[in-house]
Design a protein around this motif. Structure first.
Motif, PDB file in Angstrom:
ATOM      1  N   LEU A 179       0.849  -1.193   0.000  1.00  0.00           N
ATOM      2  CA  LEU A 179       0.000   0.000   0.000  1.00  0.00           C
ATOM      3  C   LEU A 179       0.885   1.244   0.000  1.00  0.00           C
ATOM      4  O   LEU A 179       1.871   1.309   0.731  1.00  0.00           O
ATOM      5  N   GLU A 180       0.537   2.219  -0.867  1.00  0.00           N
ATOM      6  CA  GLU A 180       1.355   3.440  -0.969  1.00  0.00           C
ATOM      7  C   GLU A 180       1.332   4.239   0.335  1.00  0.00           C
ATOM      8  O   GLU A 180       0.338   4.220   1.062  1.00  0.00           O
ATOM      9  N   ASP A 181       2.453   4.941   0.580  1.00  0.00           N
ATOM     10  CA  ASP A 181       2.501   5.798   1.778  1.00  0.00           C
ATOM     11  C   ASP A 181       1.470   6.905   1.660  1.00  0.00           C
ATOM     12  O   ASP A 181       1.128   7.326   0.561  1.00  0.00           O
ATOM     13  N   GLY A 182       0.992   7.378   2.778  1.00  0.00           N
ATOM     14  CA  GLY A 182       0.019   8.470   2.755  1.00  0.00           C
ATOM     15  C   GLY A 182      -0.888   8.394   3.962  1.00  0.00           C
ATOM     16  O   GLY A 182      -0.670   7.597   4.873  1.00  0.00           O
ATOM     17  N   GLU A 183      -1.924   9.241   3.923  1.00  0.00           N
ATOM     18  CA  GLU A 183      -2.826   9.360   5.058  1.00  0.00           C
ATOM     19  C   GLU A 183      -3.499   8.028   5.391  1.00  0.00           C
ATOM     20  O   GLU A 183      -3.585   7.630   6.551  1.00  0.00           O
ATOM     21  N   LEU A 184      -3.949   7.348   4.347  1.00  0.00           N
ATOM     22  CA  LEU A 184      -4.654   6.079   4.550  1.00  0.00           C
ATOM     23  C   LEU A 184      -3.745   5.073   5.258  1.00  0.00           C
ATOM     24  O   LEU A 184      -4.115   4.468   6.269  1.00  0.00           O
ATOM     25  N   LYS A 185      -2.537   4.933   4.721  1.00  0.00           N
ATOM     26  CA  LYS A 185      -1.607   3.964   5.302  1.00  0.00           C
ATOM     27  C   LYS A 185      -1.315   4.309   6.764  1.00  0.00           C
ATOM     28  O   LYS A 185      -1.264   3.422   7.620  1.00  0.00           O
ATOM     29  N   ASP A 186      -1.152   5.635   7.042  1.00  0.00           N
ATOM     30  CA  ASP A 186      -0.872   6.053   8.419  1.00  0.00           C
ATOM     31  C   ASP A 186      -2.005   5.640   9.359  1.00  0.00           C
ATOM     32  O   ASP A 186      -1.757   5.173  10.474  1.00  0.00           O
ATOM     33  N   LYS A 187      -3.246   5.807   8.876  1.00  0.00           N
ATOM     34  CA  LYS A 187      -4.389   5.420   9.717  1.00  0.00           C
ATOM     35  C   LYS A 187      -4.372   3.918   9.991  1.00  0.00           C
ATOM     36  O   LYS A 187      -4.645   3.469  11.105  1.00  0.00           O
ATOM     37  N   LEU A 188      -4.061   3.142   8.974  1.00  0.00           N
ATOM     38  CA  LEU A 188      -4.066   1.679   9.132  1.00  0.00           C
ATOM     39  C   LEU A 188      -2.948   1.231  10.076  1.00  0.00           C
ATOM     40  O   LEU A 188      -3.157   0.404  10.965  1.00  0.00           O
ATOM     41  N   ILE A 189      -1.760   1.821   9.871  1.00  0.00           N
ATOM     42  CA  ILE A 189      -0.621   1.477  10.736  1.00  0.00           C
ATOM     43  C   ILE A 189      -0.937   1.881  12.179  1.00  0.00           C
ATOM     44  O   ILE A 189      -0.641   1.161  13.135  1.00  0.00           O
TER      45      ILE A 189
END
Ligand SMILES: [Zn+2]
Length: 404
Positions: free
Chosen positions: A200-210
């Motif tokens: 999954l590309e870095d970004g807001e979405l990934k930060d939320k999931l992590i």
């Protein structure tokens, strides 16, 4: 006499499955549950009904053809005849050649149906994205993989029961357990045969999931995006792997077309499967199930009359496995009911987790949209749900989420 009983059992088994499908189809005409009435608007609901009707007609024809083919093989003793055509080979090689021949025949029979389903029905309703090349490559890959799986399974059973007699019931169960654990770990590399998975590309979405993973201190090795859009407009997500090797996969259709919070909601559901160790928790029952199935096989192998009734001179392992699927069918159905029940419990638990994380509304929105885009059956017959549904119905899930 034995042959007649088994053929009658086969007809009963197929007849039962056929009836459940038809009853479910008839039931679709009745009024929708209140909380899913807004999934389809009037036009979309008509579209869904037409899709269901087209699929229904198509599945009746394809089921009848496949039942007729299996019946012909049983009635004419074709299995024994095929083995007799191969003298001088040992039973392993004979089985491999017969599996190959049967796979060629079933592929020739099933591919036109699959082609029609993909390029006529799914295409008509705008869900197909598969190209002819991908379609034929899939057919070829599935053909090769199914031969490998069926042959390996037959060979393992043959070797264990031949060498260890009834002790093989336990040994075969252990071997299957080991194989399923290994498969759980390498399923993503295996799925590379059909799909590409990219991180999954870095970004807001990934930060939320992590962020969600870190909050619960749970190690998810990878969050990957599957290129589902190469074949379909439908979307899905799943969690696989054990221990530190858990991977959560989200379809590109989901990542590209849904709101971030809807994706987080779906992710939270998959994450809950990992957090609550659902893969491990469903292991004891599937182990029990495998043990019972091999015990029935053991009984069946001790009684050569079953194989000789279909033209064999004695016990034939490959054919015994074919008979196993017919003879153990009532038992398999019962076990299915239990394992689907366990699975539906896990689904409720995963939904509840997402809701407690504050994503209940977003999860409901995402589930509704997923159902709508896949033209899913949102009003299945309760009998069909008990027998075949590994997930609760959309309406049941919404009711449960709203109750949290
Ligand atoms: Zn789930």
């Amino acid at each position: 006499m034995l042959k007649i009983i088994i053929i009658l059992m086969f007809i009963l088994m197929k007849g039962f499955e056929f009836t459940v499908e038809r009853v479910n189809h008839i039931c679709q005409g009745k009024e929708l549950p209140e909380n899913v009435k807004d999934v389809y608007d009037a036009d979309e609901y008509d579209k869904w009904r037409n899709y269901e009707n087209d699929s229904e007609k198509f599945s009746i024809i394809s089921e009848v053809v496949s039942i007729a083919f299996s019946l012909i093989l049983l009635v004419t003793n074709a299995y024994a005849w095929m083995f007799r055509m191969l003298p001088g080979f040992n039973e392993y090689i004979q089985s491999l050649i017969v599996i190959l021949a049967l796979s060629v025949m079933t592929t020739i029979i099933s591919v036109p149906f699959k082609y029609y389903d993909t390029f006529v029905i799914e295409e008509k309703y705008g869900m197909n994205k598969t190209t002819r090349t991908t379609f034929w490559l899939d057919v070829l890959k599935e053909f090769i993989i199914s031969i490998i799986i069926v042959f390996l399974f037959t060979a393992i059973v043959m070797f264990l029961f031949d060498t260890f007699g009834n002790t093989a019931i336990i040994l075969a169960t252990v071997v299957m357990l080991v194989i399923s654990l290994v498969l759980a770990l390498i399923i993503i590399p295996l799925m590379w045969i059909f799909n590409k998975f990219t991180p999954l590309e870095d970004g807001e979405l990934k930060d939320k999931l992590i962020g969600l993973c870190e909050k619960y201190g749970l190690k998810v090795k990878k969050i990957v995006v599957k290129d589902a859009s190469r074949r379909t407009t439908k979307s899905n997500a799943f969690c696989t792997g054990l221990g530190k090797f858990k991977t959560i996969s989200l379809d590109d259709n989901l990542v590209n077309n849904f709101e971030d919070d809807e994706i987080v909601a779906v992710f939270a559901h998959e994450f809950a499967h990992a957090r609550y160790k659902h893969i491990i928790k469903s292991l004891p029952f599937s182990l029990f199930r495998t043990l019972i199935t091999f015990a029935v096989l053991g009984l069946l192998l001790n009684y050569s009359g079953l194989c000789t009734a279909f033209g064999f001179d004695g016990v034939n392992y490959f054919f015994a496995l074919q008979l196993l699927s017919i003879i153990s069918w009532p038992l398999t159905k019962l076990l299915d009911i239990v394992s689907n029940y366990i699975s539906r419990k896990h689904e409720y638990q995963a939904d509840a987790f997402a809701a407690k994380e504050g994503y209940g509304d977003k999860l409901i929105a995402a589930l509704k949209r997923l159902s709508k885009e896949a033209l899913s059956d949102i009003n299945p017959h309760p009998v069909k749900v008990v027998l075949d549904y590994s997930h609760p119905t959309l309406s049941q899930r919404i009711t449960a989420i709203e109750g949290i």
